[in-house]
Design a protein around this motif. Structure first.
Motif, PDB file in Angstrom:
ATOM      1  N   VAL A   1       0.823  -1.213   0.000  1.00  0.00           N
ATOM      2  CA  VAL A   1       0.000   0.000   0.000  1.00  0.00           C
ATOM      3  C   VAL A   1       0.855   1.260   0.000  1.00  0.00           C
ATOM      4  CG1 VAL A   1      -1.823   1.255   1.199  1.00  0.00           C
ATOM      5  CG2 VAL A   1      -1.830  -1.243   1.199  1.00  0.00           C
ATOM      6  N   LYS A   2       1.767   1.381   0.982  1.00  0.00           N
ATOM      7  CA  LYS A   2       2.650   2.540   1.115  1.00  0.00           C
ATOM      8  C   LYS A   2       1.858   3.847   1.216  1.00  0.00           C
ATOM      9  CE  LYS A   2       6.719   0.550   0.990  1.00  0.00           C
ATOM     10  NZ  LYS A   2       7.656   0.607   2.144  1.00  0.00           N
ATOM     11  N   GLU A   3       0.939   3.887   2.174  1.00  0.00           N
ATOM     12  CA  GLU A   3       0.151   5.094   2.426  1.00  0.00           C
ATOM     13  C   GLU A   3       0.555   5.696   3.762  1.00  0.00           C
ATOM     14  OE1 GLU A   3      -2.053   6.719   0.646  1.00  0.00           O
ATOM     15  OE2 GLU A   3      -2.190   5.352  -1.064  1.00  0.00           O
ATOM     16  N   THR A   4       0.732   7.023   3.809  1.00  0.00           N
ATOM     17  CA  THR A   4       1.154   7.714   5.023  1.00  0.00           C
ATOM     18  C   THR A   4      -0.056   8.274   5.763  1.00  0.00           C
ATOM     19  OG1 THR A   4       3.291   8.311   4.066  1.00  0.00           O
ATOM     20  CG2 THR A   4       2.542   9.605   5.958  1.00  0.00           C
ATOM     21  N   LEU A   5      -0.110   8.018   7.087  1.00  0.00           N
ATOM     22  CA  LEU A   5      -1.175   8.550   7.942  1.00  0.00           C
ATOM     23  C   LEU A   5      -0.550   9.453   9.002  1.00  0.00           C
ATOM     24  CD1 LEU A   5      -3.332   5.338   8.569  1.00  0.00           C
ATOM     25  CD2 LEU A   5      -3.444   6.938   6.659  1.00  0.00           C
ATOM     26  N   THR A   6      -1.202  10.584   9.282  1.00  0.00           N
ATOM     27  CA  THR A   6      -0.731  11.542  10.277  1.00  0.00           C
ATOM     28  C   THR A   6      -1.794  11.714  11.345  1.00  0.00           C
ATOM     29  OG1 THR A   6       0.525  12.722   8.580  1.00  0.00           O
ATOM     30  CG2 THR A   6       0.138  13.872  10.662  1.00  0.00           C
ATOM     31  N   HIS A   7      -1.444  11.421  12.603  1.00  0.00           N
ATOM     32  CA  HIS A   7      -2.456  11.567  13.656  1.00  0.00           C
ATOM     33  C   HIS A   7      -2.667  13.051  13.967  1.00  0.00           C
ATOM     34  CE1 HIS A   7       0.069  12.783  17.082  1.00  0.00           C
ATOM     35  NE2 HIS A   7       0.970  11.893  16.684  1.00  0.00           N
ATOM     36  N   GLY A   8      -3.823  13.351  14.491  1.00  0.00           N
ATOM     37  CA  GLY A   8      -4.146  14.736  14.843  1.00  0.00           C
ATOM     38  C   GLY A   8      -4.810  15.502  13.720  1.00  0.00           C
TER      39      GLY A   8
END
Length: 707
Positions: free
Chosen positions: A449-456
């Motif tokens: 997948v190589k998807e970036t997630l950012t919390h907040g």
């Protein structure tokens, strides 16, 4: 759909896990130094930019790199590496080396030895040693089983070796490689303790706590294809809850004291304990669940020196772990109706119980003691290993945290007794448990997948992936989904949740997501998260699997709610599914028609063949030979209940045959498989409350027996 960020206190410890590693192809020129291969030889410092210099600091994530030919021209059997750490604590390292033929590179696994790591799915167990700052450590590797490459440069993999710093102390430590020796006796350094004394806060040691569980470090899952159309999947996870208003715990006021008093306990009275139900943590079913530990987050208005605490939880009634039933049998006051419960107790109290005639089948643990606790305390309590197979099987069963005793950090010099911390505040808690299920299984489908997630940030903290993009079709039944996660820095405590489209039978809005979030306590910079679909979705409360992989609307969701790393990458998703086997049946119908005239009776028979095709699922399970006979010895007794609990708690060591599984599935037969509820029902056979004629039964009927 739930999509929200959570701000939670993160624990300090981070563990960088070893992963399989193959060096990139390189073309370099190195002037090899002739070194005698006999006995011990020492590699010299290299000027080549690619080769790491001795004495150079190697931080976490970096490596020492050298050529095999600089150690020996042939006959290399061992290598010992001496390094000096700049930290005190545990050190995790990796070691890889080039070989002559395919797969051209081997990695050292601390359990299996050298293994082929060319397959990305192979997980390498890193080597751990104990270190003290400034004191050299030597670690050796036996190479005698390898056909090494002594060529300094090849088209595939150079004849190299690598020594990597995966984890040093907390997270910022580094090492300096002093020398590398060939063909000496392999040196085995001192290993650290298998598990930290206090997994949530290693800087504050805890005494007397058992260390049997897997904890959650981001890769605590297992998968076994049973080769019979089923698979056994296990996953150790943690669930966290926080209180809007803290719970006040006051030492000296316990349930036993109130039980023998005339007034009894009234709401609002001071109490030293708090009981959580498993449903408080968002657990919607207890199928295959083994409760492992509870961590209570405590705050105090005063600095605490000594902090003593214990725990307890519901267990199967009259089982070996039922300490309250043992007290009831001995006639202990206040225990006339007590049962279903295991509880720690102090050494003096244990002695009093035993002198009063209490015969514990499983001796209660003595609680835990923390010294130098401070004002923010993460108190880790683990369910003793011998108790775990007997833990309660209902979502409304309870687990408790008990504040026994605390003293102030600042004491008056001439005080006759230590000044006590009368009350503390319970702010939140984390429950760790392992869920093990056997589910129908055909195959799995995975996708990078190589998807970036950012919390907040609610716009970037969640990933929605269509089942169709994962290779899952509409006729596939989904039972588990794994997410492979990485980050550029330690994640610490990773808080997340998973969701999926479901059928209308599961939810009117065609969506399922559990209320309470999951967390990984010590994620390091990599984590592998296995989500086992709850049984109420996977088939227990519906006629068929409830996950809906509709090609147009079906999707799976992963939300990153909190972690010490601002962002993480979802690298890979793997879905485990069943494609139900079907058979085709053709039915031929014959119709006869008779025609009569007035002059001559003529009978004409016309036969018409009509073919109808129906599809049915092929049954494969054997028939029940004796309800409850899990061990197939022709009898139903406590041994069957114990085997069921053992197989659920430790399926790698204990297992039921296919016939045993069919016999043992006495509660909600055919819906949830063999669980501890079946063991509980069989216990009632042992106590002569019911007979095998009452099997199979429903969960509701079992609940009535326990009331």
């Amino acid at each position: 759909m739930k999509n929200m960020s959570r701000r939670l206190k993160a624990t300090a410890m981070s563990l960088v896990m070893a992963v399989s590693f193959v060096p990139a192809m390189a073309s370099v020129s190195a002037s090899a130094v002739s070194v005698s291969p006999s006995l011990s030889s020492v590699i010299n410092t290299k000027k080549d930019a690619e080769i790491t210099e001795l004495g150079k600091s190697i931080p976490v994530g970096d490596k020492y790199l050298g050529y095999i030919s600089d150690l020996a021209k042939s006959g290399l059997k061992t290598v010992n590496i001496t390094f000096t750490p700049d930290f005190t604590g545990n050190f995790s390292c990796g070691f890889g080396i080039g070989i002559k033929d395919a797969p051209y590179w081997m990695e050292y696994d601390s359990v299996k030895g050298f293994v082929d790591s060319s397959d990305d799915s192979v997980k390498i167990a890193s080597t751990e040693v104990a270190c003290k700052a400034g004191e050299p450590v030597t670690i050796g590797f036996d190479l005698s089983g390898l056909d090494l490459s002594y060529t300094a440069k090849t088209e595939k993999y150079p004849g190299k070796f690598e020594f990597r710093n995966y984890y040093a102390g907390e997270k910022d430590g580094s090492i300096t490689v002093d020398k590398v020796e060939a063909n000496g006796k392999v040196v085995t350094p001192e290993k650290p303790d298998d598990k930290p004394n206090n997994p949530d806060n290693p800087d504050k040691p805890v005494d007397n706590v058992p260390h049997n569980n897997k904890n959650t470090s981001g890769d605590n899952w297992s998968f076994k294809d049973n080769k019979d159309g089923t698979a056994t999947i296990s996953s150790t996870v943690a669930r966290q809850i926080e209180f809007e208003e803290p719970i006040i715990l006051t030492q000296g006021y316990d349930e036993d004291t109130y039980a023998v008093s005339e007034e009894g306990y009234k709401e609002g009275d001071p109490i030293n304990s708090y009981k959580f139900t498993y449903s408080d943590f968002g657990i919607s079913d207890m199928e295959g669940v083994t409760i492992e530990s509870l961590t209570a987050v405590i705050e105090s208005d005063e600095e605490v020196d000594t902090f003593m605490y214990g725990g307890g939880l519901n267990v199967i009634q009259m089982s070996d772990a039922d300490t309250e039933y043992a007290k009831q049998l001995a006639g202990i006051a206040g225990k006339e109706k007590a049962s279903y419960w295991y509880n720690d107790c102090g050494e003096d109290q244990l002695k009093e119980f035993e002198e009063a005639g209490v015969e514990f089948k499983i001796k209660p643990a003595g609680g835990a003691t923390m010294t130098g606790a401070g004002s923010y305390i993460e108190a880790y309590w683990e369910v003793p290993a011998e108790v775990q197979p007997f833990t309660g099987t209902k979502i409304n069963d309870q687990i408790s945290f008990q504040y026994w005793y605390g003293t102030k950090a600042e004491q008056e010099e001439d005080a006759e007794e230590p000044a006590k911390v009368e009350s503390v505040k319970l702010k939140s808690a984390v429950l760790t448990y392992t869920k093990t299920v056997t589910v129908p299984y055909t195959d799995s489908a995975s996708k990078k997948v190589k998807e970036t997630l950012t919390h907040g940030d609610e716009k970037t903290n969640a990933l929605h992936v269509a089942y169709a993009d994962l290779g899952i079709e509409e006729d596939m039944d989904v039972y588990a989904i794994r997410f492979d996660i990485s980050a550029k820095s330690p994640i610490g405590k990773l808080v997340y949740n998973v969701g999926s489209t479901v059928t209308e039978k599961i939810s009117d809005d065609y969506w399922y997501q559990e209320d309470a979030d999951y967390c990984v306590l010590n994620a390091g910079d990599k984590a592998e998260i296995m989500w086992i679909v709850p049984s109420r979705v996977a088939g227990k409360n519906s006629e068929t699997n409830g996950i809906n992989p509709d090609p147009e609307t079906g999707e799976v969701y992963f939300g990153y709610y909190y972690g010490e790393a601002d962002s993480i990458s979802i690298d890979n998703i793997e879905v485990y599914y069943e494609l139900p086997e079907t058979t085709t049946t053709t039915t031929t119908t014959t119709t006869t028609t008779t025609t009569t005239t007035t002059t001559t009776t003529t009978t004409t028979t016309t036969t018409t063949a009509e073919s109808t095709t129906t599809t049915t699922t092929t049954p494969s399970k054997p028939k029940v030979t004796l309800w409850g006979d899990a061990d197939e010895d022709g009898k139903v007794n406590i041994n069957d209940a114990v085997l069921i609990m053992q197989s659920n708690a430790n399926p790698d060591k204990y297992s039921l045959t296919e016939q045993g599984q069919v016999n043992a599935d006495v509660v909600d037969n055919g819906e949830s498989g063999v669980t501890n509820s079946d063991a509980l029902a069989i216990q009632f056979i042992e106590s002569r409350t019911i007979s095998t004629d009452d099997f199979p039964m429903t969960s509701a009927q079992l609940d009535e027996l326990g009331d």
